[in-house]
Design a protein around this motif. Structure first.
Motif, PDB file in Angstrom:
ATOM      1  N   ASP A 567       0.856  -1.200   0.000  1.00  0.00           N
ATOM      2  CA  ASP A 567       0.000   0.000   0.000  1.00  0.00           C
ATOM      3  C   ASP A 567       0.884   1.239   0.000  1.00  0.00           C
ATOM      4  O   ASP A 567       2.040   1.207   0.428  1.00  0.00           O
ATOM      5  CB  ASP A 567      -0.917   0.015   1.229  1.00  0.00           C
ATOM      6  N   LEU A 575      -3.871   4.226   7.973  1.00  0.00           N
ATOM      7  CA  LEU A 575      -4.535   3.733   9.181  1.00  0.00           C
ATOM      8  C   LEU A 575      -5.936   3.231   8.871  1.00  0.00           C
ATOM      9  O   LEU A 575      -6.429   2.266   9.491  1.00  0.00           O
ATOM     10  CB  LEU A 575      -4.614   4.839  10.230  1.00  0.00           C
ATOM     11  N   GLN A 576      -6.598   3.861   7.896  1.00  0.00           N
ATOM     12  CA  GLN A 576      -7.972   3.510   7.580  1.00  0.00           C
ATOM     13  C   GLN A 576      -8.072   2.224   6.765  1.00  0.00           C
ATOM     14  O   GLN A 576      -8.986   1.431   6.966  1.00  0.00           O
ATOM     15  CB  GLN A 576      -8.641   4.661   6.808  1.00  0.00           C
ATOM     16  N   ARG A 577      -7.083   2.030   5.846  1.00  0.00           N
ATOM     17  CA  ARG A 577      -7.301   0.963   4.870  1.00  0.00           C
ATOM     18  C   ARG A 577      -6.264  -0.163   4.888  1.00  0.00           C
ATOM     19  O   ARG A 577      -6.469  -1.183   4.225  1.00  0.00           O
ATOM     20  CB  ARG A 577      -7.344   1.560   3.470  1.00  0.00           C
ATOM     21  N   ASP A 578      -5.166  -0.009   5.629  1.00  0.00           N
ATOM     22  CA  ASP A 578      -4.126  -1.040   5.568  1.00  0.00           C
ATOM     23  C   ASP A 578      -3.947  -1.678   6.936  1.00  0.00           C
ATOM     24  O   ASP A 578      -3.511  -1.023   7.890  1.00  0.00           O
ATOM     25  CB  ASP A 578      -2.800  -0.433   5.089  1.00  0.00           C
ATOM     26  N   SER A 579      -4.252  -2.956   7.032  1.00  0.00           N
ATOM     27  CA  SER A 579      -4.204  -3.650   8.321  1.00  0.00           C
ATOM     28  C   SER A 579      -2.775  -3.793   8.835  1.00  0.00           C
ATOM     29  O   SER A 579      -2.527  -3.694  10.042  1.00  0.00           O
ATOM     30  CB  SER A 579      -4.848  -5.035   8.199  1.00  0.00           C
ATOM     31  N   LEU A 580      -1.815  -4.018   7.938  1.00  0.00           N
ATOM     32  CA  LEU A 580      -0.427  -4.169   8.368  1.00  0.00           C
ATOM     33  C   LEU A 580       0.091  -2.861   8.960  1.00  0.00           C
ATOM     34  O   LEU A 580       0.700  -2.851  10.038  1.00  0.00           O
ATOM     35  CB  LEU A 580       0.452  -4.585   7.181  1.00  0.00           C
ATOM     36  N   TYR A 581      -0.171  -1.752   8.289  1.00  0.00           N
ATOM     37  CA  TYR A 581       0.302  -0.469   8.796  1.00  0.00           C
ATOM     38  C   TYR A 581      -0.396  -0.132  10.110  1.00  0.00           C
ATOM     39  O   TYR A 581       0.241   0.383  11.043  1.00  0.00           O
ATOM     40  CB  TYR A 581       0.038   0.630   7.763  1.00  0.00           C
ATOM     41  N   ARG A 582      -1.692  -0.441  10.194  1.00  0.00           N
ATOM     42  CA  ARG A 582      -2.409  -0.144  11.431  1.00  0.00           C
ATOM     43  C   ARG A 582      -1.840  -0.956  12.595  1.00  0.00           C
ATOM     44  O   ARG A 582      -1.697  -0.441  13.702  1.00  0.00           O
ATOM     45  CB  ARG A 582      -3.899  -0.451  11.256  1.00  0.00           C
ATOM     46  N   ARG A 583      -1.476  -2.204  12.313  1.00  0.00           N
ATOM     47  CA  ARG A 583      -0.903  -3.035  13.377  1.00  0.00           C
ATOM     48  C   ARG A 583       0.446  -2.479  13.826  1.00  0.00           C
ATOM     49  O   ARG A 583       0.747  -2.433  15.026  1.00  0.00           O
ATOM     50  CB  ARG A 583      -0.731  -4.472  12.873  1.00  0.00           C
ATOM     51  N   GLU A 586      -0.274   0.627  15.933  1.00  0.00           N
ATOM     52  CA  GLU A 586      -0.797   0.298  17.263  1.00  0.00           C
ATOM     53  C   GLU A 586       0.327  -0.135  18.203  1.00  0.00           C
ATOM     54  O   GLU A 586       0.317   0.188  19.401  1.00  0.00           O
ATOM     55  CB  GLU A 586      -1.843  -0.808  17.156  1.00  0.00           C
ATOM     56  N   GLU A 598      -8.679   8.416  13.956  1.00  0.00           N
ATOM     57  CA  GLU A 598      -9.928   7.698  13.692  1.00  0.00           C
ATOM     58  C   GLU A 598     -10.893   8.621  12.950  1.00  0.00           C
ATOM     59  O   GLU A 598     -10.977   9.820  13.236  1.00  0.00           O
ATOM     60  CB  GLU A 598     -10.571   7.248  15.015  1.00  0.00           C
TER      61      GLU A 598
END
Length: 604
Positions: A567, A575-583, A586, A598
């Motif tokens: 991505d 943060l909104q669309r990529d699970s790896l980056y969000r993890r 966090e 958010e």
């Protein structure tokens, strides 16, 4: 081919042919060689004239009828000795100068070749092995091209000259010498080959020990931190012991070599003397003729003994030259094409990865970059994030052209970097690595490494921009302070600021920052971030970020995983669309920070 003791097809060097490679190094000094040969001829001629004078002294000098003859003969002896001493000294000086000059040129060429080798070469070649070849092996070359060459030339000339004069003195005794020589030389040559093989093994074991010691000493703090001093000492001791046992085997072989050579040569001489003594008693030859023959026979024996002794050194030098040739003939995988394309004079810093696929030579079945496509516009700041092994550092390595991709291409300012000269490509890129390299030199020279022709004022300006001036000025000798090997006198943060100053001084259109502020405290990080922000203006910047807080101001953030780009976007978008980056976010920011990004729902 990279030199490696583990290679089963490594040349064993069973001939002296590798020594032919020394001629290109000797050729530029042909005049010196010619002068040395001239001095050698005169000195050897004087030396070979001595037995003739001895013969006349014995046969005619001790005559009461001509007592003045003895004075003339001894005056002649003095003249020969003077001539011999002067020209022998000239020969020794010229040949030794030539040996020193040749080995210096060999070392220079080997280093020039090795320093230009690509990273793939150093994946399979130990630094200690290279250093051993630059020191131990070139020392052997120095010995044979200096003193050894002098001995070979002198002994060969005297051996041949004495044999010829033996034939003129007494052909019958000469024929006996000719019969005995092969009987003597065959076992000498056979044992000499054995000595050479053991000598090569000994050099290899020394190189192994040097490589092991270098590896441990370069990481001495890690060794001490894990209290591994004793295991490392034992490991090195085992290597040294193996080297010792190999050297002892070589010493035994050389002792046998010397015993066989000495006994055989002087045994043959004793046989010849016995036959000559019988001939004098029978009246076939005069006492003076026998004395002349004995001296020439001794010259032949001494010359043959010297040649047989230096034969082992000659073989060792041939083995050393083989090892050096492996380095001198090694070809880097990364080279400039025959007709490189010049980069545009306008240094925009536009970068594009176009469907790039790459595997490291040591891991050919694993794609470090898998179909990577990315365009970075001039002046744009792009951050590469992702877990370890995602391919971030590999992208830097490909861009610097330390490796070439197996598929796809990388362009800089519209030019495929594989079609350009690697040095021109790298001249437009400044890098601040995560593991800072500090050389054992002054602070000034470490910064000037970024641009060798920079003035002292420019060096100081770069240090100020990198927030390094204050701590450098506080050193005992300021900018001229020696920083210790690998910068041992500096803290991690100080090393990093020096590396940043080096990149600032280079003033490149493209910056590669591998978490350039990771080793800094909060106060230093703020100062350096300000310097980097100033430096990044109008420059293309690629940042490898392990701490996401350092790239929130990037124009774009590229998320990588397992060699692929998964991505691209801003911090908030990812943060909104990529699970790896969000993890990843966090793990670093926590819930409180995450809430700032958010999406907010507005009620009607």
């Amino acid at each position: 081919m990279a030199p490696n003791d583990n290679q089963p097809d490594r040349p064993k060097g069973r001939s002296l042919k590798p020594l032919r490679a020394l001629w290109p190094f000797i050729r530029p000094y042909r005049v010196t060689l010619a002068l040395a040969l001239g001095a050698l001829l005169i000195a050897s001629g004087a030396f070979l004239a001595v037995p003739v004078a001895v013969r006349y002294v014995i046969d005619y000098g001790f005559s009461a009828d001509d007592a003045a003859a003895i004075d003339r003969y001894f005056l002649y002896f003095f003249g020969v000795a003077l001539l011999l001493g002067l020209f022998a000294a000239a020969r020794a000086y010229l040949v030794n100068w030539l040996g020193e000059r040749v080995v210096a040129d060999v070392r220079d060429q080997v280093y020039r070749r090795v320093i230009r080798m690509d990273p793939a070469f150093f994946e399979i070649t130990k630094t200690g092995e290279i250093l051993s070849r630059l020191t131990a092996d070139t020392t052997l070359i120095q010995s044979i091209s200096g003193v050894g060459l002098s001995i070979i030339l002198r002994s060969s000339l005297q051996f041949v000259g004495a044999l010829i004069l033996l034939a003129f003195t007494n052909l019958q005794l000469m024929s006996l010498i000719v019969v005995l020589l092969p009987v003597v030389l065959v076992p000498i040559i056979a044992i000499g080959r054995w000595v050479r093989r053991l000598s090569r093994e000994s050099q290899d074991r020394i190189a192994d020990a040097s490589g092991m010691a270098g590896e441990a000493l370069n990481a001495v703090q890690t060794v001490q931190a894990f209290t591994a001093e004793e295991p490392e000492s034992l490991r090195f001791g085992d290597s040294v012991e193996l080297s010792f046992r190999t050297a002892v085997r070589r010493a035994k072989a050389r002792a046998l070599f010397s015993t066989v050579a000495t006994t055989s040569l002087f045994g043959a001489l004793i046989v010849v003397l016995w036959v000559g003594a019988r001939a004098v008693l029978s009246g076939d030859i005069t006492g003076g003729e026998l004395g002349q023959f004995v001296l020439y026979a001794m010259f032949v024996a001494m010359s043959a003994a010297m040649l047989s002794e230096v034969w082992g050194e000659l073989q060792r030098a041939a083995g050393a030259m083989e090892r050096l040739l492996e380095l001198m003939q090694a070809e880097p995988a990364i080279q400039a094409p025959d007709h490189p394309v010049s980069l545009p004079s306008r240094r925009d810093g536009r970068i594009e990865f176009d469907q790039v696929c790459f595997s490291y030579p040591s891991r050919p079945d694993t794609l470090a970059l898998d179909d990577v496509s990315l365009r970075v516009n001039p002046g744009e700041k792009v951050a590469l994030v992702g877990p370890s092994g995602a391919g971030k550092s590999t992208a830097f390595q490909i861009l610097m052209r330390f490796y070439d991709p197996q598929a796809g291409r990388v362009t800089l300012d519209g030019i495929d970097i594989m079609q350009a000269d690697p040095q021109e490509v790298r001249s437009r890129i400044g890098i601040v690595p995560q593991e800072t390299v500090i050389f054992g030199a002054s602070a000034r020279e470490n910064i000037r490494f970024g641009r060798p022709d920079a003035t002292d004022a420019e060096v100081e300006a770069a240090a100020r921009a990198a927030a390094a001036h204050e701590f450098i000025a506080a050193l005992p000798d300021g900018y001229d302070s020696f920083l210790g090997e690998q910068g041992t006198r500096l803290s991690g943060g100080q090393k990093q600021r020096l590396a940043i100053a080096r990149a600032i001084l280079k003033d490149p259109p493209v910056l590669l920052l591998d978490e350039a502020t990771s080793s800094l405290d909060a106060a230093s990080e703020r100062l350096v971030q300000e310097a980097l922000e100033y430096l990044e203006r109008d420059r293309t910047t690629l940042v490898i970020a392990h701490r996401l807080a350092t790239v929130l101001k990037a124009d774009r953030i590229v998320v990588m995983d397992q060699g692929r780009i998964v991505d691209v976007g801003s911090h908030a978008e990812l943060l909104q669309r990529d699970s790896l980056y969000r993890r990843l976010a966090e793990l670093q920011f926590g819930e409180a920070e995450m809430e700032r990004f958010e999406p907010r729902v507005v009620e009607a």
